[in-house]
Motif scaffolding. Structure first.
Motif, PDB file in Angstrom:
ATOM      1  N   SER A  14       0.847  -1.187   0.000  1.00  0.00           N
ATOM      2  CA  SER A  14       0.000   0.000   0.000  1.00  0.00           C
ATOM      3  C   SER A  14       0.888   1.244   0.000  1.00  0.00           C
ATOM      4  O   SER A  14       2.037   1.198   0.442  1.00  0.00           O
ATOM      5  N   CYS A  15       0.345   2.340  -0.516  1.00  0.00           N
ATOM      6  CA  CYS A  15       1.082   3.604  -0.569  1.00  0.00           C
ATOM      7  C   CYS A  15       1.507   3.989   0.844  1.00  0.00           C
ATOM      8  O   CYS A  15       0.686   3.976   1.764  1.00  0.00           O
ATOM      9  N   GLU A  16       2.768   4.311   1.011  1.00  0.00           N
ATOM     10  CA  GLU A  16       3.275   4.637   2.347  1.00  0.00           C
ATOM     11  C   GLU A  16       2.856   6.028   2.795  1.00  0.00           C
ATOM     12  O   GLU A  16       3.093   6.405   3.938  1.00  0.00           O
ATOM     13  N   LEU A  17       2.191   6.779   1.924  1.00  0.00           N
ATOM     14  CA  LEU A  17       1.671   8.092   2.306  1.00  0.00           C
ATOM     15  C   LEU A  17       0.173   8.041   2.553  1.00  0.00           C
ATOM     16  O   LEU A  17      -0.293   8.414   3.627  1.00  0.00           O
ATOM     17  N   CYS A  18      -0.606   7.574   1.568  1.00  0.00           N
ATOM     18  CA  CYS A  18      -2.074   7.639   1.692  1.00  0.00           C
ATOM     19  C   CYS A  18      -2.738   6.278   1.872  1.00  0.00           C
ATOM     20  O   CYS A  18      -3.951   6.206   1.993  1.00  0.00           O
ATOM     21  N   GLU A  22      -3.643   0.897  -5.106  1.00  0.00           N
ATOM     22  CA  GLU A  22      -3.712   0.871  -6.565  1.00  0.00           C
ATOM     23  C   GLU A  22      -2.572   1.653  -7.208  1.00  0.00           C
ATOM     24  O   GLU A  22      -2.175   2.696  -6.709  1.00  0.00           O
ATOM     25  N   GLN A  23      -2.072   1.146  -8.335  1.00  0.00           N
ATOM     26  CA  GLN A  23      -1.046   1.793  -9.156  1.00  0.00           C
ATOM     27  C   GLN A  23       0.156   2.234  -8.314  1.00  0.00           C
ATOM     28  O   GLN A  23       0.530   3.402  -8.295  1.00  0.00           O
ATOM     29  N   LEU A  24       0.784   1.283  -7.660  1.00  0.00           N
ATOM     30  CA  LEU A  24       1.918   1.575  -6.785  1.00  0.00           C
ATOM     31  C   LEU A  24       3.221   1.586  -7.565  1.00  0.00           C
ATOM     32  O   LEU A  24       3.403   0.826  -8.513  1.00  0.00           O
ATOM     33  N   LYS A  25       4.126   2.469  -7.145  1.00  0.00           N
ATOM     34  CA  LYS A  25       5.444   2.539  -7.772  1.00  0.00           C
ATOM     35  C   LYS A  25       6.462   3.018  -6.756  1.00  0.00           C
ATOM     36  O   LYS A  25       6.129   3.624  -5.741  1.00  0.00           O
ATOM     37  N   GLN A  26       7.693   2.752  -7.075  1.00  0.00           N
ATOM     38  CA  GLN A  26       8.808   3.178  -6.231  1.00  0.00           C
ATOM     39  C   GLN A  26       9.146   4.630  -6.538  1.00  0.00           C
ATOM     40  O   GLN A  26       9.224   5.037  -7.688  1.00  0.00           O
ATOM     41  N   TYR A  27       9.348   5.436  -5.489  1.00  0.00           N
ATOM     42  CA  TYR A  27       9.764   6.827  -5.648  1.00  0.00           C
ATOM     43  C   TYR A  27      11.060   7.006  -4.860  1.00  0.00           C
ATOM     44  O   TYR A  27      11.090   6.778  -3.652  1.00  0.00           O
ATOM     45  N   CYS A  47      -0.419  10.156  -5.556  1.00  0.00           N
ATOM     46  CA  CYS A  47       0.626  10.856  -4.792  1.00  0.00           C
ATOM     47  C   CYS A  47       1.796  11.211  -5.703  1.00  0.00           C
ATOM     48  O   CYS A  47       2.292  12.340  -5.677  1.00  0.00           O
ATOM     49  N   PHE A  48       2.222  10.261  -6.529  1.00  0.00           N
ATOM     50  CA  PHE A  48       3.380  10.472  -7.398  1.00  0.00           C
ATOM     51  C   PHE A  48       3.183  11.677  -8.315  1.00  0.00           C
ATOM     52  O   PHE A  48       4.064  12.524  -8.433  1.00  0.00           O
ATOM     53  N   GLU A  49       2.034  11.750  -8.975  1.00  0.00           N
ATOM     54  CA  GLU A  49       1.791  12.858  -9.911  1.00  0.00           C
ATOM     55  C   GLU A  49       1.814  14.213  -9.217  1.00  0.00           C
ATOM     56  O   GLU A  49       2.275  15.198  -9.780  1.00  0.00           O
ATOM     57  N   MET A  57      -2.011  20.232  -6.924  1.00  0.00           N
ATOM     58  CA  MET A  57      -2.101  19.630  -5.595  1.00  0.00           C
ATOM     59  C   MET A  57      -3.554  19.577  -5.147  1.00  0.00           C
ATOM     60  O   MET A  57      -4.276  20.563  -5.237  1.00  0.00           O
ATOM     61  N   ASP A  58      -3.990  18.414  -4.661  1.00  0.00           N
ATOM     62  CA  ASP A  58      -5.291  18.244  -4.038  1.00  0.00           C
ATOM     63  C   ASP A  58      -5.043  18.285  -2.537  1.00  0.00           C
ATOM     64  O   ASP A  58      -4.601  17.300  -1.935  1.00  0.00           O
ATOM     65  N   VAL A  59      -5.292  19.427  -1.936  1.00  0.00           N
ATOM     66  CA  VAL A  59      -4.949  19.651  -0.534  1.00  0.00           C
ATOM     67  C   VAL A  59      -5.576  18.604   0.376  1.00  0.00           C
ATOM     68  O   VAL A  59      -4.926  18.091   1.291  1.00  0.00           O
ATOM     69  N   ASN A  60      -6.818  18.264   0.129  1.00  0.00           N
ATOM     70  CA  ASN A  60      -7.496  17.296   1.001  1.00  0.00           C
ATOM     71  C   ASN A  60      -6.881  15.902   0.905  1.00  0.00           C
ATOM     72  O   ASN A  60      -6.892  15.157   1.883  1.00  0.00           O
ATOM     73  N   HIS A  61      -6.345  15.554  -0.251  1.00  0.00           N
ATOM     74  CA  HIS A  61      -5.671  14.250  -0.380  1.00  0.00           C
ATOM     75  C   HIS A  61      -4.519  14.138   0.620  1.00  0.00           C
ATOM     76  O   HIS A  61      -4.263  13.066   1.163  1.00  0.00           O
TER      77      HIS A  61
END
Length: 192
Positions: A14-18, A22-27, A47-49, A57-61
């Motif tokens: 899972s995304c380590e931020l949110c 879905e659609q996970l990648k290494q950053y 998050c990546f985009e 930026m979507d502040v609420n995200h």
């Protein structure tokens, strides 16, 4: 085991931020030049985009940073701090920034990209055409350059890959020409 597989294991895919799955990648955190688990984070495409500035930026995200800033992995903490710095004009991120603790080494890495600086104070590196240069970019020389302290001449058209920025002077970048690491003035390069 690859870096991506290790990140998937540590984050339970899972995304380590949110926490999206879905659609996970290494950053890999800039200005890191090599990928490893200690300087990489598993993020979703949303998050990546936004991290890369590909979409607004979507502040609420980013309210998810309230949880991710406490992650046990320093790379996630650093990325959370950087995103909070970008959003600090919204008000609520300032409180979270005040609560965060990063040791001196982690704070130095977090500040390496200048997220904490006001836009007017940031040093921006631009090529001969005014295009913004970033760490890791590739450039090409637009004229022959004599390398000080050697008999070498870097020829026009030479590609310099994986550049590094001088964080104190907007006119200087570093890169390898042949086997030699040199400092190059930005007005003599064009981004590829």
């Amino acid at each position: 085991m690859s870096v991506l597989q290790t990140l998937e294991d540590r984050s339970n895919k899972s995304c380590e931020l949110c926490t999206s799955k879905e659609q996970l990648k290494q950053y890999t955190l800039p200005p890191s030049l090599n990928e490893n688990v200690d300087n990489s984070v598993l993020v979703c495409n949303t998050c990546f985009e936004q991290i890369e500035g590909q979409v607004d930026m979507d502040v609420n995200h980013w309210r998810c940073l309230n949880d991710s800033m406490w992650n046990e992995h320093v790379a996630v903490q650093i990325l959370s701090w950087r995103m909070l710095q970008r959003l600090r004009g919204e008000g609520w991120p300032k409180d979270l920034i005040d609560m965060m603790y990063l040791d001196d080494e982690a704070m130095a890495l977090a500040r390496a990209t200048g997220e904490h600086e006001d836009e007017s104070a940031k040093i921006i590196h631009r090529d001969v055409n005014g295009v913004v240069l970033e760490t890791g970019d590739s450039v090409v020389l637009v004229k022959d350059l004599k390398v000080k302290g050697s008999s070498m001449v870097a020829k026009q058209g030479t590609a310099v890959r994986n550049i590094r920025l001088d964080h104190e002077n907007a006119e200087y970048i570093e890169g390898k020409v042949g086997s030699q690491q040199i400092v190059i003035i930005t007005k003599y390069v064009k981004k590829l």
